[in-house]
Write an enzyme that holds these catalytic residues in place. Structure first.
Site, PDB file in Angstrom:
ATOM      1  N   GLY A 147       0.819  -1.198   0.000  1.00 43.73           N
ATOM      2  CA  GLY A 147       0.000   0.000   0.000  1.00 43.73           C
ATOM      3  C   GLY A 147       0.857   1.254   0.000  1.00 43.73           C
ATOM      4  O   GLY A 147       0.530   2.252  -0.631  1.00 43.73           O
ATOM      5  N   TYR A 153      10.102   2.212   1.846  1.00 44.08           N
ATOM      6  CA  TYR A 153      10.819   0.960   2.128  1.00 44.08           C
ATOM      7  C   TYR A 153      12.313   1.112   1.873  1.00 44.08           C
ATOM      8  O   TYR A 153      12.915   0.409   1.066  1.00 44.08           O
ATOM      9  CB  TYR A 153      10.240  -0.172   1.284  1.00 44.08           C
ATOM     10  CG  TYR A 153       8.811  -0.508   1.641  1.00 44.08           C
ATOM     11  CD1 TYR A 153       8.524  -1.368   2.692  1.00 44.08           C
ATOM     12  CD2 TYR A 153       7.749   0.061   0.940  1.00 44.08           C
ATOM     13  CE1 TYR A 153       7.204  -1.667   3.029  1.00 44.08           C
ATOM     14  CE2 TYR A 153       6.439  -0.229   1.272  1.00 44.08           C
ATOM     15  CZ  TYR A 153       6.170  -1.091   2.321  1.00 44.08           C
ATOM     16  OH  TYR A 153       4.872  -1.376   2.663  1.00 44.08           O
ATOM     17  N   HIS A 159       9.367   3.547   6.884  1.00 47.14           N
ATOM     18  CA  HIS A 159       9.370   2.246   7.562  1.00 47.14           C
ATOM     19  C   HIS A 159      10.753   1.858   8.092  1.00 47.14           C
ATOM     20  O   HIS A 159      10.866   0.922   8.889  1.00 47.14           O
ATOM     21  CB  HIS A 159       8.854   1.156   6.621  1.00 47.14           C
ATOM     22  CG  HIS A 159       7.431   1.342   6.212  1.00 47.14           C
ATOM     23  ND1 HIS A 159       6.452   1.787   7.069  1.00 47.14           N
ATOM     24  CD2 HIS A 159       6.804   1.127   5.011  1.00 47.14           C
ATOM     25  CE1 HIS A 159       5.289   1.850   6.431  1.00 47.14           C
ATOM     26  NE2 HIS A 159       5.475   1.465   5.188  1.00 47.14           N
TER      27      HIS A 159
END
Length: 215
Positions: A147, A153, A159
Site C-alpha cells: 500500500g 521501504y 518504515h
C-alpha cells in the site's frame, strides 16, 4: 519445469491477482507448466487442528506437530492437505504471491504454511534443514504488493527498512529452512495509488524479472 504459485488475494481483479496471471503466462510461453493455488477461491482453512487428519494417533497427549508426523508416516492427512502437498512435491519453483499486510502475509497464506509444510512432510523426520532440506535444489520467491510507496521501504524511509528486510523471516525461517534457494523478491509498490500505465510497466518489469531469476 513445474511452477506452483500460492496466491493469497481475495479479489480476482486486484493487481496482486494480475501479477499471478502474468507469472503464469510468462512461464507458459516458455513451455513450463504452471499451477495457481488460489487460496481464497478454494476457501482454504488457515486453522490447523485435528481436522487435518483422517485419524489421530492414540497418544495420551495431543500435540499438533506429533500428529503431523504420524499422519505423514501413515498417509492420514486430509484430502485438502494431500492435494496441496502433491502440488508442492511436484513443483520445481514455488512462488508466494500476496499483498503485504502489517509487514507480513495474510492469515490464509500463513495457515497454508502451518498446515501444508507439515512436520515430517516438509521438515523433520527424514529431512534436515537448509542445504539438507527436503526441497534442496528447488527455487522459491516472494511476489508482493504494498500500500505504501517505494520510498517508504528504505533505511531512511518511513518504515526504516527494505522489503527484503521485512521478509527475512519468511526467507530464512520458512523457505531456506526447508531447502529452497530463495531468489530476490519482486515488489509492486503503492499499486492502489498509481496509474494504469504505471501498473502495465510493473507487469512488464515482472516478466523480465522472471526471465532473469527463474527461467
Amino acid at each position: 519445469m513445474k511452477v506452483l504459485i500460492i496466491h493469497a488475494h481475495e479479489n480476482s481483479n486486484s493487481f496482486c491477482s494480475a501479477l499471478a496471471e502474468t507469472a503464469k503466462s510468462t512461464f507458459e510461453k516458455e513451455g513450463h507448466q504452471v499451477t495457481i493455488s488460489d487460496l481464497y477461491k478454494k476457501n482454504f482453512n488457515p486453522i490447523g487442528g485435528k481436522h487435518d487428519f483422517i485419524l489421530t494417533s492414540d497418544a495420551s497427549y495431543y500435540k499438533y506437530a506429533s500428529e503431523q508426523l504420524h499422519a505423514h508416516q501413515n498417509n492420514l492427512f486430509s484430502e485438502e492437505l494431500n492435494k496441496e502437498m502433491k502440488l508442492l512435491e511436484n513443483a520445481d519453483i514455488l512462488i508466494f504471491n500476496f499483498p503485504l499486510w502489517w509487514f507480513g502475509m495474510p492469515a490464509i497464506l500463513k495457515g497454508w504454511i502451518d498446515r501444508v509444510l507439515a512436520y515430517g512432510f516438509a521438515y523433520g523426520g527424514d529431512y534436515g534443514f537448509y542445504d539438507k532440506g527436503r526441497f534442496s535444489g528447488k527455487k522459491a520467491m516472494l511476489c508482493i504488493t504494498t500500500g505504501s510507496p517505494e520510498n517508504f521501504y528504505t533505511k531512511n524511509g518511513a518504515h526504516g527498512r527494505t522489503v527484503s528486510d521485512i521478509l527475512q523471516n519468511t526467507h530464512q525461517g520458512i523457505l531456506n529452512l526447508i531447502g529452497f534457494e530463495v531468489t530476490p523478491d519482486f515488489a509492486a509498490y503503492g499499486v492502489s495509488r498509481i496509474t494504469n500505465s504505471e501498473r502495465e510497466k510493473i507487469l512488464e518489469e515482472y516478466k523480465a524479472f522472471i526471465h532473469q531469476y527463474l527461467i
